[in-house]
Design a protein around this motif. Sequence first.
Motif, PDB file in Angstrom:
ATOM      1  N   LEU A  42     -45.553  19.470  33.060  1.00 40.61           N
ATOM      2  CA  LEU A  42     -45.234  20.531  34.006  1.00 40.61           C
ATOM      3  C   LEU A  42     -44.850  19.964  35.367  1.00 40.61           C
TER       4      LEU A  42
ATOM      5  N   ASN B  20     -49.664  18.247  28.982  1.00 39.38           N
ATOM      6  CA  ASN B  20     -49.041  19.444  29.536  1.00 39.38           C
ATOM      7  C   ASN B  20     -49.024  19.414  31.055  1.00 39.38           C
TER       8      ASN B  20
ATOM      9  N   LEU C 219     -41.800  27.091  28.852  1.00 39.14           N
ATOM     10  CA  LEU C 219     -42.782  26.050  29.162  1.00 39.14           C
ATOM     11  C   LEU C 219     -44.033  26.202  28.293  1.00 39.14           C
TER      12      LEU C 219
ATOM     13  N   ASN D  29     -39.329  20.069  29.286  1.00 34.12           N
ATOM     14  CA  ASN D  29     -39.628  20.976  30.393  1.00 34.12           C
ATOM     15  C   ASN D  29     -38.571  20.896  31.486  1.00 34.12           C
TER      16      ASN D  29
ATOM     17  N   TYR E 207     -36.871  24.048  33.206  1.00 28.22           N
ATOM     18  CA  TYR E 207     -36.829  24.256  34.652  1.00 28.22           C
ATOM     19  C   TYR E 207     -35.389  24.403  35.142  1.00 28.22           C
TER      20      TYR E 207
END
Length: 223
Positions: A36, A32, A152, A106, A110
């Motif tokens: 991220l 994660n 997310l 992700n 984003y």
Amino acid sequence: MNYHFDFRFLEGSFGALLDGLKVTIELAVLSNVMGLVLGFLLCLLAMSRLTFVRWPAQLFIEFFRCTPALLQIVWFFYCIPIMVDVFIDPITMGVLALGLNLTAFNAEAYRAGVQAVPKEHLDACVALGLKPWQRTVYVVLPQALRSAMPVLMTNGIGSLQQSALVAIVAVADLMYVGKSLATEAYRPLETYTVVALIYFALSLPVAKLVHAIERRQDLAIKR
């Protein structure tokens, strides 16, 4: 149904399950963090005006989003050592496979957040004379992160659940330990029920937090 549940055989196996749980949490947390950080960088590359930068990034995203996670894990574990002739620690390989998969998903989250940043805010950055990196770090990233947070976090839950796939390549995570116990004791119903409850207990608080964030954002929009 004449089957009688008996969970007593697991009394001496909680240590093994705990060890497997530690590996699962390690895989989930590290993948994660990787997803991220790299997800936002990949998002910026995929939105670049330069074709030779944008296309490889978009190809990366589509490859990891359009191929099964299980296939990706197997490919990383068996093909990369053959290609580079280097043995990598199984947990590191698991983090790499899961993290890159999460990075692709992700990046799309984003991108939706970046596209939601009001154009007026970007114009204000130009008027204030902010450099591109300052605009990205201080204006775009905070707003994109806030908008994309529910997605997310949902992707993070999915990464936790997908970490169970590394059991197929003999990484001693929670699923692998559960599979071993079920095979040894011939008690798959009890074992997999306990394993499922552990995954549920890990995922439910995050899912509730996602719902709370979504409600808060909805209330903020209505205001």
